[in-house]
Design a protein around this motif. Structure first.
Motif, mmCIF file in Angstrom:
data_model
loop_
_atom_site.group_PDB
_atom_site.id
_atom_site.type_symbol
_atom_site.label_atom_id
_atom_site.label_comp_id
_atom_site.label_asym_id
_atom_site.label_seq_id
_atom_site.Cartn_x
_atom_site.Cartn_y
_atom_site.Cartn_z
ATOM 1 N N TYR A 114 14.672 -49.725 21.939
ATOM 2 C CA TYR A 114 13.774 -50.083 20.847
ATOM 3 C C TYR A 114 12.345 -49.758 21.255
ATOM 4 O O TYR A 114 12.036 -49.629 22.442
ATOM 5 N N ARG A 115 11.500 -49.575 20.273
ATOM 6 C CA ARG A 115 10.083 -49.319 20.516
ATOM 7 C C ARG A 115 9.262 -50.369 19.808
ATOM 8 O O ARG A 115 9.391 -50.561 18.596
ATOM 9 N N ASP A 116 8.441 -51.077 20.557
ATOM 10 C CA ASP A 116 7.525 -52.079 20.023
ATOM 11 C C ASP A 116 6.125 -51.487 20.094
ATOM 12 O O ASP A 116 5.581 -51.314 21.188
ATOM 13 N N ASN A 117 5.559 -51.144 18.914
ATOM 14 C CA ASN A 117 4.309 -50.383 18.851
ATOM 15 C C ASN A 117 4.486 -49.080 19.631
ATOM 16 O O ASN A 117 5.352 -48.292 19.311
ATOM 17 N N ASP A 118 3.734 -48.847 20.679
ATOM 18 C CA ASP A 118 3.809 -47.568 21.378
ATOM 19 C C ASP A 118 4.629 -47.623 22.663
ATOM 20 O O ASP A 118 4.668 -46.655 23.421
ATOM 21 N N THR A 119 5.290 -48.744 22.913
ATOM 22 C CA THR A 119 6.038 -48.897 24.155
ATOM 23 C C THR A 119 7.534 -48.789 23.886
ATOM 24 O O THR A 119 8.068 -49.508 23.034
ATOM 25 N N LEU A 120 8.204 -47.870 24.599
ATOM 26 C CA LEU A 120 9.637 -47.650 24.436
ATOM 27 C C LEU A 120 10.401 -48.388 25.529
ATOM 28 O O LEU A 120 10.079 -48.270 26.709
ATOM 29 N N TYR A 121 11.405 -49.147 25.124
ATOM 30 C CA TYR A 121 12.232 -49.902 26.061
ATOM 31 C C TYR A 121 13.679 -49.431 25.943
ATOM 32 O O TYR A 121 14.245 -49.447 24.842
ATOM 33 N N PHE A 122 14.297 -49.036 27.067
ATOM 34 C CA PHE A 122 15.718 -48.738 27.092
ATOM 35 C C PHE A 122 16.455 -50.000 27.518
ATOM 36 O O PHE A 122 16.243 -50.516 28.610
ATOM 37 N N VAL A 123 17.335 -50.464 26.633
ATOM 38 C CA VAL A 123 18.099 -51.679 26.929
ATOM 39 C C VAL A 123 19.273 -51.338 27.827
ATOM 40 O O VAL A 123 19.562 -52.040 28.793
ATOM 41 N N GLU A 124 19.973 -50.260 27.506
ATOM 42 C CA GLU A 124 21.033 -49.753 28.381
ATOM 43 C C GLU A 124 20.793 -48.265 28.575
ATOM 44 O O GLU A 124 20.548 -47.534 27.601
ATOM 45 N N GLU A 125 20.876 -47.791 29.806
ATOM 46 C CA GLU A 125 20.524 -46.400 30.108
ATOM 47 C C GLU A 125 21.714 -45.634 30.662
ATOM 48 O O GLU A 125 22.411 -46.099 31.562
ATOM 49 N N GLU A 126 21.940 -44.456 30.073
ATOM 50 C CA GLU A 126 22.896 -43.471 30.568
ATOM 51 C C GLU A 126 24.264 -44.089 30.865
ATOM 52 O O GLU A 126 24.797 -43.984 31.978
ATOM 53 N N ILE A 127 24.858 -44.705 29.842
ATOM 54 C CA ILE A 127 26.198 -45.274 29.963
ATOM 55 C C ILE A 127 27.215 -44.215 29.540
ATOM 56 O O ILE A 127 27.177 -43.744 28.397
ATOM 57 N N PRO A 128 28.115 -43.787 30.424
ATOM 58 C CA PRO A 128 29.084 -42.741 30.072
ATOM 59 C C PRO A 128 29.951 -43.161 28.881
ATOM 60 O O PRO A 128 30.351 -44.323 28.763
ATOM 61 N N CYS A 129 30.240 -42.188 27.992
ATOM 62 C CA CYS A 129 31.090 -42.510 26.835
ATOM 63 C C CYS A 129 32.093 -41.399 26.544
ATOM 64 O O CYS A 129 32.560 -41.260 25.413
ATOM 65 N N GLU A 130 32.451 -40.617 27.573
ATOM 66 C CA GLU A 130 33.397 -39.521 27.373
ATOM 67 C C GLU A 130 34.729 -40.041 26.840
ATOM 68 O O GLU A 130 35.365 -39.396 25.991
ATOM 69 N N GLY A 131 35.169 -41.192 27.292
ATOM 70 C CA GLY A 131 36.453 -41.719 26.850
ATOM 71 C C GLY A 131 36.417 -42.390 25.497
ATOM 72 O O GLY A 131 37.471 -42.776 24.972
ATOM 73 N N ILE A 132 35.229 -42.525 24.902
ATOM 74 C CA ILE A 132 35.096 -43.205 23.614
ATOM 75 C C ILE A 132 34.829 -42.211 22.494
ATOM 76 O O ILE A 132 35.361 -42.339 21.395
ATOM 77 N N ILE A 133 34.035 -41.192 22.787
ATOM 78 C CA ILE A 133 33.660 -40.234 21.761
ATOM 79 C C ILE A 133 34.761 -39.187 21.595
ATOM 80 O O ILE A 133 35.434 -38.817 22.558
ATOM 81 N N ASN A 134 34.973 -38.746 20.358
ATOM 82 C CA ASN A 134 36.006 -37.759 20.055
ATOM 83 C C ASN A 134 35.377 -36.372 19.933
ATOM 84 O O ASN A 134 34.600 -36.112 19.013
ATOM 85 N N ASN A 135 35.710 -35.511 20.862
ATOM 86 C CA ASN A 135 35.193 -34.139 20.840
ATOM 87 C C ASN A 135 36.295 -33.189 21.313
ATOM 88 O O ASN A 135 36.645 -33.194 22.486
ATOM 89 N N PRO A 136 36.871 -32.414 20.389
ATOM 90 C CA PRO A 136 36.523 -32.335 18.965
ATOM 91 C C PRO A 136 37.111 -33.500 18.190
ATOM 92 O O PRO A 136 38.054 -34.142 18.639
#
Length: 217
Positions: free
Chosen positions: A127-149
């Motif tokens: 989320y971004r509050d005014n001009d400050t960006l906060y990452f709540v969770e960073e770089e969590i792998p999701c290969e097993g969740i996302i469908n490609n193709p």
């Protein structure tokens, strides 16, 4: 007796509607059927003309925003198709802001999926509050969740003063408190980019909401 049966049916029907929850109002935009960003009830905003339609919406490094704000609790759903390879690496963002143009928003929050097409695909919630960006969770792998193709669905749940996330029916990301949104307005935004434009196609969007749907003026 017939009148009594009808009365009972009406009462039962109303009870089922009430029991189903408060998110009975719905805004839908089917990008496959619509074929453009213009509609009688409001046109979507596009950051530039770098988009196209081919069995859905294709974004070439830009964002689009719905013509409405939502208030109260809501569930936002975004469907998209993937057919990406490692050399087609791309990204998707789905977020809500207090303005239709994100540079003017004092708050925004959502999810980004990076490295689409690569085994190292991952998501971040932020989320971004005014001009400050906060990452709540960073770089969590999701290969097993996302469908490609395949087809995929992201959901964002706004519940009280917090956001929650879901990818293809799996809860992802830690719910986090909404900090900095003083207006109570939430405008949906979608961003997409890929080195192969046709590897990410947005097909369907909806918001089921409890509060109000307010046109962006």
């Amino acid at each position: 007796m017939k009148a009594l049966r009808i009365s009972v049916l009406i009462v039962v029907s109303l009870s089922l509607v009430l029991a189903s929850g408060c998110l009975g109002k719905r805004y839908v935009y089917n990008f496959v059927n619509e074929g453009d960003l213009e509609r009688y009830d409001g046109d979507w905003y596009a950051y530039s003309g770098s988009y196209d339609f081919d069995d859905g919406l294709i974004l070439d490094g830009i964002y689009v925003a719905a013509p409405f704000f939502f208030t109260g609790d809501f569930t936002g759903q975004l469907n998209f198709n993937l057919d990406a390879e490692e050399d087609d690496s791309g990204m998707i963002e789905y977020y809500y802001g207090t303005q239709q143009s994100w540079p003017g928003s004092d708050w925004l929050g959502g999810i980004v999926i990076n490295n689409i097409g690569d085994p190292s695909v991952y998501y971040r919630t932020y989320y971004r509050d005014n001009d400050t960006l906060y990452f709540v969770e960073e770089e969590i792998p999701c290969e097993g969740i996302i469908n490609n193709p395949g087809s995929n669905t992201i959901k964002i749940f706004k519940k009280g003063d917090s956001l929650e996330f879901e990818l293809n029916g799996t809860a992802i990301g830690a719910p986090y408190a909404i900090i900095g949104n003083t207006s109570g307005l939430y405008c949906p935004h979608i961003y997409g980019w890929s080195s192969d434009e046709t590897s990410i196609i947005f097909t369907y969007f909806e918001v089921k909401y409890e509060g109000d749907m307010i046109p962006v003026v």
